[in-house]
Design a protein around this motif. Structure first.
Motif, mmCIF file in Angstrom:
data_model
loop_
_atom_site.group_PDB
_atom_site.id
_atom_site.type_symbol
_atom_site.label_atom_id
_atom_site.label_comp_id
_atom_site.label_asym_id
_atom_site.label_seq_id
_atom_site.Cartn_x
_atom_site.Cartn_y
_atom_site.Cartn_z
ATOM 1 N N GLN A 67 0.822 -1.210 0.000
ATOM 2 C CA GLN A 67 0.000 0.000 0.000
ATOM 3 C C GLN A 67 0.862 1.268 0.000
ATOM 4 O OE1 GLN A 67 -2.544 -0.453 3.436
ATOM 5 N NE2 GLN A 67 -4.104 -1.564 2.272
ATOM 6 N N GLN A 68 1.900 1.269 0.828
ATOM 7 C CA GLN A 68 2.772 2.447 0.907
ATOM 8 C C GLN A 68 3.456 2.715 -0.440
ATOM 9 O OE1 GLN A 68 5.515 1.578 4.107
ATOM 10 N NE2 GLN A 68 3.820 1.177 5.525
ATOM 11 N N SER A 69 3.860 1.622 -1.109
ATOM 12 C CA SER A 69 4.549 1.774 -2.396
ATOM 13 C C SER A 69 3.616 2.371 -3.440
ATOM 14 C CB SER A 69 5.086 0.418 -2.866
ATOM 15 O OG SER A 69 5.979 -0.127 -1.915
ATOM 16 N N MET A 70 2.375 1.885 -3.504
ATOM 17 C CA MET A 70 1.414 2.420 -4.460
ATOM 18 C C MET A 70 1.053 3.869 -4.115
ATOM 19 S SD MET A 70 1.252 -0.095 -6.446
ATOM 20 C CE MET A 70 2.562 -1.208 -5.949
ATOM 21 N N TYR A 71 0.998 4.150 -2.829
ATOM 22 C CA TYR A 71 0.666 5.513 -2.406
ATOM 23 C C TYR A 71 1.793 6.476 -2.779
ATOM 24 C CZ TYR A 71 -1.211 9.277 0.480
ATOM 25 O OH TYR A 71 -1.723 10.468 0.901
ATOM 26 N N LYS A 72 3.036 6.023 -2.694
ATOM 27 C CA LYS A 72 4.166 6.865 -3.106
ATOM 28 C C LYS A 72 4.088 7.186 -4.598
ATOM 29 C CE LYS A 72 7.709 5.801 0.363
ATOM 30 N NZ LYS A 72 8.111 7.192 0.663
ATOM 31 N N LEU A 73 3.684 6.197 -5.402
ATOM 32 C CA LEU A 73 3.491 6.461 -6.830
ATOM 33 C C LEU A 73 2.423 7.530 -7.032
ATOM 34 C CD1 LEU A 73 3.498 2.971 -8.622
ATOM 35 C CD2 LEU A 73 5.113 4.846 -8.983
ATOM 36 N N LYS A 74 1.344 7.421 -6.264
ATOM 37 C CA LYS A 74 0.233 8.354 -6.437
ATOM 38 C C LYS A 74 0.607 9.767 -6.015
ATOM 39 C CE LYS A 74 -4.709 8.852 -5.619
ATOM 40 N NZ LYS A 74 -5.071 8.692 -7.040
ATOM 41 N N ARG A 75 1.455 9.904 -5.022
ATOM 42 C CA ARG A 75 1.777 11.224 -4.488
ATOM 43 C C ARG A 75 3.128 11.738 -4.973
ATOM 44 N NH1 ARG A 75 -2.225 13.592 -4.207
ATOM 45 N NH2 ARG A 75 -1.203 15.220 -2.943
ATOM 46 N N LEU A 76 3.670 11.118 -6.018
ATOM 47 C CA LEU A 76 4.916 11.620 -6.601
ATOM 48 C C LEU A 76 4.657 12.987 -7.246
ATOM 49 C CD1 LEU A 76 7.893 11.172 -7.393
ATOM 50 C CD2 LEU A 76 7.076 9.905 -9.389
ATOM 51 N N GLU A 77 5.546 13.951 -6.976
ATOM 52 C CA GLU A 77 5.338 15.317 -7.471
ATOM 53 C C GLU A 77 5.664 15.484 -8.946
ATOM 54 O OE1 GLU A 77 7.017 14.519 -4.775
ATOM 55 O OE2 GLU A 77 6.488 15.807 -3.072
#
Length: 799
Positions: free
Chosen positions: A568-578
């Motif tokens: 989940q954290q990995s997918m969330y990092k993709l989503k919140r990449l600037e």
């Protein structure tokens, strides 16, 4: 590309004609489908009181063909709705309408006189701006063009699609003597870019490239079978995947093609070449003609080399034919050292070398077939195609060989294999021997990430298409930024990085998740954006369920919780990449593979993408953000506080709960997996390039990461409605008790739990619901049984 094709006409509504029309519709080209006027009424037409003059009767053949497209499996259409882009007509009432199209494709019976007659009629309404092509499998394009005006001939050529047109990559373009050379190149580019094909330029010779080599290979296989006393099963065992060929091998391929069709194709060479030895090879063996005389034509007649029937136990069984007696007998399992060695080897090159190197009778069969195909291919360079590259690509794209003839020659060792051929009395073409005598040891070579092939006695660089990005070549050029055992981050130019999965089956494990986290940090600091893509057989088959099962069986619940949290954290990092993120899925993209795409700002998918959240098939629900992302989309579809979310949520519940997988990229849009911003690319080879362009466009427009919005949920009321629907399914006997348990968990998560309807919740709240439900399901014995069954049997268990 200086041509624009906005409308097309296909003449001939048989299997190939309607299939070509369907594929034109797939890529957005409105198409007129014409056929002859029927001479008799059908029983249904008589019942309706229609006459032969009724418009519906006169265009019946084309209309019926269009209707059949929706029933054909596998579907010729990306989406059944695309039949609206095909208009039926007939050659008597509607021929003049082709004056308003940009491309006319003739797909009538394989008869030269019939084709000439039709072209004569077409020219009466033809305009110089219209391209006219023939989809013939082997009739001379020049012979067809005889008698046509010079202007017409300049716009005329062959375009040989392979069947089925949607799925087969090869398109052979065959210019006639008077065809405009620029138009040939434009059609090649159009075929690649718009139709999504692999295009080769073939010479106007009998059967062109792929059918010429492929038919030769099948015929020499039959001859070696007779010479060595091999059975049908033995031949297929030695000429299928063990040799880098499809599972259909020799005889299943012939059954699929149709034995009568195959004889027709073979005769087209036999009757149109002067070389007596070549004519003998293309003379079908007696056994083959006997099967055709009996009407045993393969799949279309129900039996050919194989016969499928119900056994005594009531289960289906497949029998194979004994060509000596023409009797069907149960198949016998074939095994040997060479076949086992090939099975254990990885990749077509190693499999082929393992099979040929073992020295048993199956090695001998494979070698005797292969050496003849290699020599024949070398003899035909310059006659059927200008380059070895076109021959190799034609065989890979048209016959699904993993290696073309010249690539195969390189794989087994050019010098050593030629020495063996000559020691056995096989005549090798002079140009091959001269090439070796000059000190060369291969037909292809690589240098600084660039590929070269032999042409006219020297190496010539293979020109890479502008719209193609080859990750393997980039890695050879030391363009890897970061890498581990499961994934790599690669510089694909212009400040864009590509995250490539390369674990077995591209299944997501700790290594890929670690690389996702590293990649987001690297791109945030140093790059313009990120593409998530790879060039494996499939994009991603999901998470590594073997690890989950092992942890569940050991009751290591904390470990499972950590695995899901990391996902989940990995997918969330993709989503919140600037920086802009574009995912580029292709072919099988399942479960966790879908969840790796859903956080992206945009998805640029291959047309052939089979996309779905399939976790319920192993007794689980999506927990890598898939449920959360769908809940977010539902919230965005109905942003007003008073809007009822249930109609939107119900569709999602059905899609995820039934583990629906799209049959194409367009079907993924219909199912709600893709958004309006997401795009479909016809040619998978162009996918990473197009994804990169999307990243660059967003960056050029001044990409700003959208603010994270809260998710409006359906709450306890929505959960109750969804669960009630699931209970009704259980009462109707459509699902099992365990299916119901999974459905209730899914309903709870998608609706946001027990909070009131309309409540706004955070992304983390939804992720926590996912993780809790997932964790509880992994402890269920029936879920563990489903995971075990998927790992051992490769299919879902309903328990």
């Amino acid at each position: 590309m200086s041509i624009t094709i906005r409308k097309a006409a296909v003449i001939g509504s048989g299997i190939m004609g309607s299939g070509i029309a369907a594929h034109l519709a797939n890529v957005g080209i409105p198409t007129l489908l014409l056929d002859i006027v029927p001479k008799q009424l059908s029983a249904e037409e008589e019942k309706k009181g229609l006459t032969l003059e009724h418009p519906a009767v006169r265009s019946r053949l084309a209309a019926s063909a269009i209707a059949k497209l929706k029933k054909t499996k596998p579907s010729p259409l990306y989406d059944d709705a695309f039949t609206s882009r095909i208009t039926p007509g007939n050659l008597e009432d509607d021929l003049d309408k082709i004056a308003g199209v940009d491309w006319v494709i003739e797909v009538i019976v394989e008869n030269l006189d019939a084709k000439r007659s039709l072209l004569d009629r077409i020219e009466t309404v033809w305009k110089p701006s219209i391209i006219v092509t023939s989809n013939t499998s082997g009739i001379s394009i020049n012979a067809m063009a005889e008698g046509r005006s010079e202007a017409f001939r300049s716009s005329f050529m062959g375009t040989h699609f392979f069947n089925p047109p949607r799925y087969m990559k090869l398109l052979e373009v065959i210019p006639a003597e008077g065809t405009d050379p620029q138009l040939v190149q434009d059609m090649k580019q159009f075929g690649e870019t718009v139709l999504g094909k692999g295009v080769v330029i073939a010479k106007d010779t009998p059967n062109f490239i792929a059918n010429r080599i492929g038919t030769y290979g099948l015929l020499v296989t039959l001859q070696e079978m007779e010479r060595g006393g091999y059975s049908v099963e033995e031949v297929d065992a030695a000429t299928g995947p063990a040799l880098g060929r499809p599972k259909s091998a020799t005889f299943r391929t012939l059954d699929l093609v149709g034995l009568d069709t195959f004889i027709h194709v073979a005769d087209n060479v036999r009757l149109n070449v002067d070389n007596e030895a070549e004519r003998r090879v293309f003379t079908p063996p007696t056994a083959l003609t006997q099967l055709v005389e009996r009407g045993w034509l393969g799949e279309k007649s129900g039996q050919g080399f194989y016969l499928k029937r119900k056994g005594e136990s009531g289960k289906s069984e497949i029998l194979s034919i004994d060509l000596q007696t023409l009797q069907y007998t149960p198949q016998k399992k074939v095994s040997s050292g060479s076949l086992e060695a090939a099975k254990l080897a990885k990749g077509a090159k190693e499999k082929t070398k393992a099979l040929l190197g073992a020295g048993d009778r199956y090695s001998e069969l494979a070698w005797n077939v292969m050496k003849q195909v290699l020599v024949y291919s070398a003899e035909k360079v310059g006659e059927i195609a200008d380059s070895i590259q076109e021959i190799d690509e034609a065989m890979k794209w048209g016959f699904n060989w993993e290696l073309g003839p010249f690539e195969t020659w390189d794989a087994i060792g050019l010098v050593r294999s030629v020495q063996r051929m000559e020691s056995e009395g096989t005549a090798v073409p002079d140009w091959v021997k001269e090439w070796i005598a000059e000190g060369n040891t291969s037909f292809y070579r690589k240098e600084n990430g660039k590929r070269f092939y032999v042409s006219s006695g020297e190496f010539r660089q293979i020109e890479e298409a502008r719209a193609e990005i080859d990750l393997k070549a980039l890695k050879e050029q030391n363009r890897v930024i970061k890498s581990n055992s499961g994934a790599s981050l690669i510089d694909i130019g212009d400040g864009v990085a590509c995250l490539e999965f390369h674990s077995p089956n591209n299944a997501i494990g700790d290594d890929i998740l670690s690389m996702i986290q590293q990649s987001t940090e690297e791109v945030r600091r140093n790059w313009n954006g990120l593409v998530v893509a790879n060039q494996g057989r499939n994009f991603c088959v999901g998470a590594n369920i073997m690890i989950l099962l092992m942890e569940a069986q050991e009751e290591e619940w904390d470990e499972i919780d950590e695995i899901i949290s990391l996902f989940q954290q990995s997918m969330y990092k993709l989503k919140r990449l600037e920086k802009p993120v574009v995912a580029a899925p292709h072919r099988m993209t399942l479960g966790g593979g879908v969840e790796a795409c859903m956080p992206a700002d945009q998805i640029v998918a291959a047309a052939e993408t089979y996309y779905g959240l399939v976790e319920v098939g192993v007794g689980l629900i999506p927990a890598g953000g898939g449920c959360k992302e769908f809940a977010l989309r539902v919230s965005q579809q109905a942003p007003h506080p008073d809007t009822d979310l249930l109609p939107y949520l119900g569709q999602v519940f059905e899609t995820v709960g039934q583990a629906k997988v799209s049959t194409s990229g367009h079907d993924a849009k219909r199912l709600g997996y893709f958004r309006g911003v997401d795009r479909i690319v016809p040619n998978q080879d162009h996918l990473i390039y197009e994804a990169k362009q999307a990243v660059l466009q967003m960056a050029a427009e001044g990409y700003v990461l959208p603010a994270e919005e809260k998710i409006r949920i359906a709450g306890s009321e929505g959960r109750a409605a969804l669960q009630l629907a699931a209970m009704s399914m259980r009462e109707g006997g459509y699902i099992s008790d365990h299916d119901l348990l999974i459905a209730k968990k899914l309903a709870y998560v998608l609706s946001g739990g027990d909070l009131p309807a309309g409540t706004l919740v955070t992304h983390q709240y939804m992720l926590d619901l996912e993780r809790e439900a997932f964790l509880s399901l992994t402890g269920e014995p029936k879920t563990q049984a489903r995971m075990q069954h998927m790992l051992t049997k490769g299919r879902a268990l309903r328990n």
